[in-house]
Enzyme design. Sequence first.
Site, PDB file in Angstrom:
ATOM      1  N   HIS A  57      10.858  22.462  22.978  1.00  0.00           N
ATOM      2  CA  HIS A  57       9.927  23.611  22.962  1.00  0.00           C
ATOM      3  C   HIS A  57       8.841  23.282  21.945  1.00  0.00           C
ATOM      4  O   HIS A  57       9.055  23.380  20.740  1.00  0.00           O
ATOM      5  CB  HIS A  57      10.661  24.897  22.583  1.00  0.00           C
ATOM      6  CG  HIS A  57       9.782  26.118  22.608  1.00  0.00           C
ATOM      7  ND1 HIS A  57      10.176  27.291  23.233  1.00  0.00           N
ATOM      8  CD2 HIS A  57       8.553  26.365  22.100  1.00  0.00           C
ATOM      9  CE1 HIS A  57       9.214  28.196  23.089  1.00  0.00           C
ATOM     10  NE2 HIS A  57       8.221  27.660  22.404  1.00  0.00           N
ATOM     11  N   ARG A  71      -1.209  22.551  21.874  1.00  0.00           N
ATOM     12  CA  ARG A  71      -2.588  23.082  21.874  1.00  0.00           C
ATOM     13  C   ARG A  71      -3.536  22.171  22.647  1.00  0.00           C
ATOM     14  O   ARG A  71      -3.130  21.380  23.469  1.00  0.00           O
ATOM     15  CB  ARG A  71      -3.100  23.289  20.438  1.00  0.00           C
ATOM     16  CG  ARG A  71      -2.158  24.029  19.515  1.00  0.00           C
ATOM     17  CD  ARG A  71      -1.816  25.408  19.988  1.00  0.00           C
ATOM     18  NE  ARG A  71      -1.154  26.193  18.952  1.00  0.00           N
ATOM     19  CZ  ARG A  71      -0.349  27.211  19.199  1.00  0.00           C
ATOM     20  NH1 ARG A  71      -0.055  27.560  20.438  1.00  0.00           N
ATOM     21  NH2 ARG A  71       0.191  27.900  18.208  1.00  0.00           N
ATOM     22  N   HIS A 106      10.653  33.527  27.005  1.00  0.00           N
ATOM     23  CA  HIS A 106      10.438  34.110  25.675  1.00  0.00           C
ATOM     24  C   HIS A 106      11.048  35.506  25.748  1.00  0.00           C
ATOM     25  O   HIS A 106      10.431  36.423  26.271  1.00  0.00           O
ATOM     26  CB  HIS A 106       8.943  34.175  25.337  1.00  0.00           C
ATOM     27  CG  HIS A 106       8.681  34.691  23.958  1.00  0.00           C
ATOM     28  ND1 HIS A 106       8.039  33.964  22.978  1.00  0.00           N
ATOM     29  CD2 HIS A 106       9.011  35.871  23.360  1.00  0.00           C
ATOM     30  CE1 HIS A 106       7.971  34.670  21.865  1.00  0.00           C
ATOM     31  NE2 HIS A 106       8.549  35.839  22.062  1.00  0.00           N
ATOM     32  N   ALA A 126       0.877  34.049  14.632  1.00  0.00           N
ATOM     33  CA  ALA A 126       2.311  33.737  14.621  1.00  0.00           C
ATOM     34  C   ALA A 126       2.550  32.282  14.990  1.00  0.00           C
ATOM     35  O   ALA A 126       1.991  31.797  15.972  1.00  0.00           O
ATOM     36  CB  ALA A 126       3.043  34.653  15.595  1.00  0.00           C
ATOM     37  N   LYS A 143       7.717  28.521  32.261  1.00  0.00           N
ATOM     38  CA  LYS A 143       7.925  29.362  31.076  1.00  0.00           C
ATOM     39  C   LYS A 143       7.453  30.784  31.353  1.00  0.00           C
ATOM     40  O   LYS A 143       6.289  30.990  31.707  1.00  0.00           O
ATOM     41  CB  LYS A 143       7.146  28.761  29.901  1.00  0.00           C
ATOM     42  CG  LYS A 143       7.142  29.586  28.628  1.00  0.00           C
ATOM     43  CD  LYS A 143       8.473  29.508  27.902  1.00  0.00           C
ATOM     44  CE  LYS A 143       8.517  30.445  26.705  1.00  0.00           C
ATOM     45  NZ  LYS A 143       7.678  30.001  25.602  1.00  0.00           N
ATOM     46  N   HIS A 180      13.970  29.706  21.732  1.00  0.00           N
ATOM     47  CA  HIS A 180      13.948  30.004  20.293  1.00  0.00           C
ATOM     48  C   HIS A 180      14.780  31.237  19.926  1.00  0.00           C
ATOM     49  O   HIS A 180      14.259  32.221  19.418  1.00  0.00           O
ATOM     50  CB  HIS A 180      12.526  30.130  19.757  1.00  0.00           C
ATOM     51  CG  HIS A 180      11.558  30.904  20.620  1.00  0.00           C
ATOM     52  ND1 HIS A 180      11.824  32.159  21.097  1.00  0.00           N
ATOM     53  CD2 HIS A 180      10.330  30.580  21.092  1.00  0.00           C
ATOM     54  CE1 HIS A 180      10.800  32.572  21.811  1.00  0.00           C
ATOM     55  NE2 HIS A 180       9.886  31.635  21.825  1.00  0.00           N
ATOM     56  N   ASP A 182       9.648  24.768  18.591  1.00  0.00           N
ATOM     57  CA  ASP A 182       8.635  25.836  18.663  1.00  0.00           C
ATOM     58  C   ASP A 182       7.559  25.587  17.612  1.00  0.00           C
ATOM     59  O   ASP A 182       6.986  26.523  17.059  1.00  0.00           O
ATOM     60  CB  ASP A 182       9.261  27.232  18.504  1.00  0.00           C
ATOM     61  CG  ASP A 182       8.279  28.329  18.923  1.00  0.00           C
ATOM     62  OD1 ASP A 182       7.287  28.016  19.592  1.00  0.00           O
ATOM     63  OD2 ASP A 182       8.508  29.499  18.553  1.00  0.00           O
ATOM     64  N   HIS A 196       4.478  23.312  21.045  1.00  0.00           N
ATOM     65  CA  HIS A 196       3.082  23.699  21.310  1.00  0.00           C
ATOM     66  C   HIS A 196       2.167  22.587  20.818  1.00  0.00           C
ATOM     67  O   HIS A 196       2.160  22.285  19.616  1.00  0.00           O
ATOM     68  CB  HIS A 196       2.733  25.008  20.594  1.00  0.00           C
ATOM     69  CG  HIS A 196       3.554  26.163  21.072  1.00  0.00           C
ATOM     70  ND1 HIS A 196       3.179  26.967  22.129  1.00  0.00           N
ATOM     71  CD2 HIS A 196       4.772  26.616  20.675  1.00  0.00           C
ATOM     72  CE1 HIS A 196       4.113  27.885  22.339  1.00  0.00           C
ATOM     73  NE2 HIS A 196       5.104  27.687  21.474  1.00  0.00           N
ATOM     74  N   ASN A 240       0.982  27.823  27.057  1.00  0.00           N
ATOM     75  CA  ASN A 240       0.177  28.993  26.653  1.00  0.00           C
ATOM     76  C   ASN A 240      -1.170  28.598  26.045  1.00  0.00           C
ATOM     77  O   ASN A 240      -1.502  28.948  24.922  1.00  0.00           O
ATOM     78  CB  ASN A 240       0.967  29.918  25.710  1.00  0.00           C
ATOM     79  CG  ASN A 240       1.374  29.260  24.401  1.00  0.00           C
ATOM     80  OD1 ASN A 240       1.549  28.040  24.346  1.00  0.00           O
ATOM     81  ND2 ASN A 240       1.520  30.046  23.352  1.00  0.00           N
ATOM     82  N   HIS A 271      -1.438  26.471  13.931  1.00  0.00           N
ATOM     83  CA  HIS A 271      -2.669  27.266  13.921  1.00  0.00           C
ATOM     84  C   HIS A 271      -3.498  26.731  12.761  1.00  0.00           C
ATOM     85  O   HIS A 271      -2.932  26.320  11.734  1.00  0.00           O
ATOM     86  CB  HIS A 271      -2.365  28.751  13.671  1.00  0.00           C
ATOM     87  CG  HIS A 271      -1.624  29.422  14.778  1.00  0.00           C
ATOM     88  ND1 HIS A 271      -2.237  29.903  15.914  1.00  0.00           N
ATOM     89  CD2 HIS A 271      -0.297  29.687  14.933  1.00  0.00           C
ATOM     90  CE1 HIS A 271      -1.335  30.444  16.712  1.00  0.00           C
ATOM     91  NE2 HIS A 271      -0.138  30.330  16.148  1.00  0.00           N
TER      92      HIS A 271
HETATM   93  C1  NCD Z   1       3.817  30.500  19.504  1.00  0.00           C
HETATM   94  C2  NCD Z   1       2.355  30.047  19.562  1.00  0.00           C
HETATM   95  O1  NCD Z   1       1.661  30.164  18.553  1.00  0.00           O
HETATM   96  O2  NCD Z   1       1.925  29.555  20.612  1.00  0.00           O
HETATM   97  N1  NCD Z   1       3.985  31.333  18.344  1.00  0.00           N
HETATM   98  C3  NCD Z   1       5.152  31.598  17.716  1.00  0.00           C
HETATM   99  O3  NCD Z   1       5.131  32.410  16.782  1.00  0.00           O
HETATM  100  N2  NCD Z   1       6.280  31.035  18.068  1.00  0.00           N
HETATM  101  C4  NCD Z   1       4.163  31.192  20.781  1.00  0.00           C
HETATM  102  C5  NCD Z   1       5.643  31.442  20.967  1.00  0.00           C
HETATM  103  O4  NCD Z   1       6.404  30.520  21.238  1.00  0.00           O
HETATM  104  O5  NCD Z   1       6.054  32.587  20.825  1.00  0.00           O
HETATM  105 ZN    ZN Z   2       6.790  28.740  21.446  1.00  0.00          ZN
END
Ligand code: NCD
Ligand code: ZN
Length: 336
Positions: free
Chosen positions: A12, A16, A134, A256, A95, A168, A240, A14, A40, A244
Amino acid sequence: MVISIDSPLDMHLHLRDGRMLDIVAPLSAETFAGGMVMPNLVPPVTSREDVRSYRKRILKAQGDERFVPYMTLFFRSDYTPEFLHSVKDEILAIKLYPAGITTNSEGGVKGFDIEELSPVLGVMSDLKIPLCVHGETGGFVMDREAEFIPIYEMLAKNFPDLTIVMEHITTKEAVAALDRYDNLYATITLHHLYITLDEVAGGLLQPHLFCKPIAKRPEDRDALSNVALNAHPKVMFGSDSAPHPREKKEAPGCAAGVFTAPIALPALAQLFERNGALDNLQAFVSDNARRIYGIEPIEKEVVLENSPYLVPEIYEGTVVPMFAGQTISWRVLSVG
Ligand code: NCD
Ligand code: ZN
């Protein structure tokens, strides 16, 4: 002491897009053999063309590192059977996000009307495409995951041949649900094995530990640790890791997500060693995922050594990792 992990997988992740992708893709690709890449983006990954072009951008960003991005699609209830057939060999899972529950999930599912979801879930079940979820309701923030368990149960009962991954997980309720249904599995992050809500908000607010789902209570963390450290066959590592830019984290309206990918393996080794569970790390970070998803990762041997590793304060002046500026007692010695 030195340990060797055979083809670690992050189920899992991200990555970007754009500049952030260029920063973080090489960091995951350095130590992992593969990772399941979340869809996402803005807009989300919803077509075969989206999957193909995002995969290409990832491969370009990771450079010379050997790493397999396992692609995913953003769940939509209007996907046609023809579309799902055409895309199934290019994705590892789909997802599902409840609408608006986390970063870039506005186009997710509203309500959980089984009539509406069934056509797509039925085809996914037939085609053996796993469903990753999720699992949070729109309720009180600490209760969202526990409140979602009946929805997991409804999905698991209605689609007994569909592989469903609770993403998660953060609660003892989710851990308990794992063993009630043969087709329910879970990913667990690094940060949810380390922290509770106390580390996030018990003292000065720690924006870099703020994520969805929010870290819970000590007994929840204990339940997660119990299955992860014992390498329960239905749990897998999924960082996860959700980068950011620093200005989006250290701000009112903090985004988040915890960024853990570059430090994940040393921090896991530290945790497993402290708990006398190093022998189970291989299953948690690779073997369980191979079995659950039926994948054979590329060969990549990561050797870790228990010697001090000072975690960078920030990567490329942009993204702050978990444990920034702190010392972890394990480091990556070599990757072969
Ligand atoms: C994730 C994100 O920033 O894409 N954020 C997070 O707090 N985990 C999205 C997600 O997996 O919920
Ligand atoms: Zn995530």
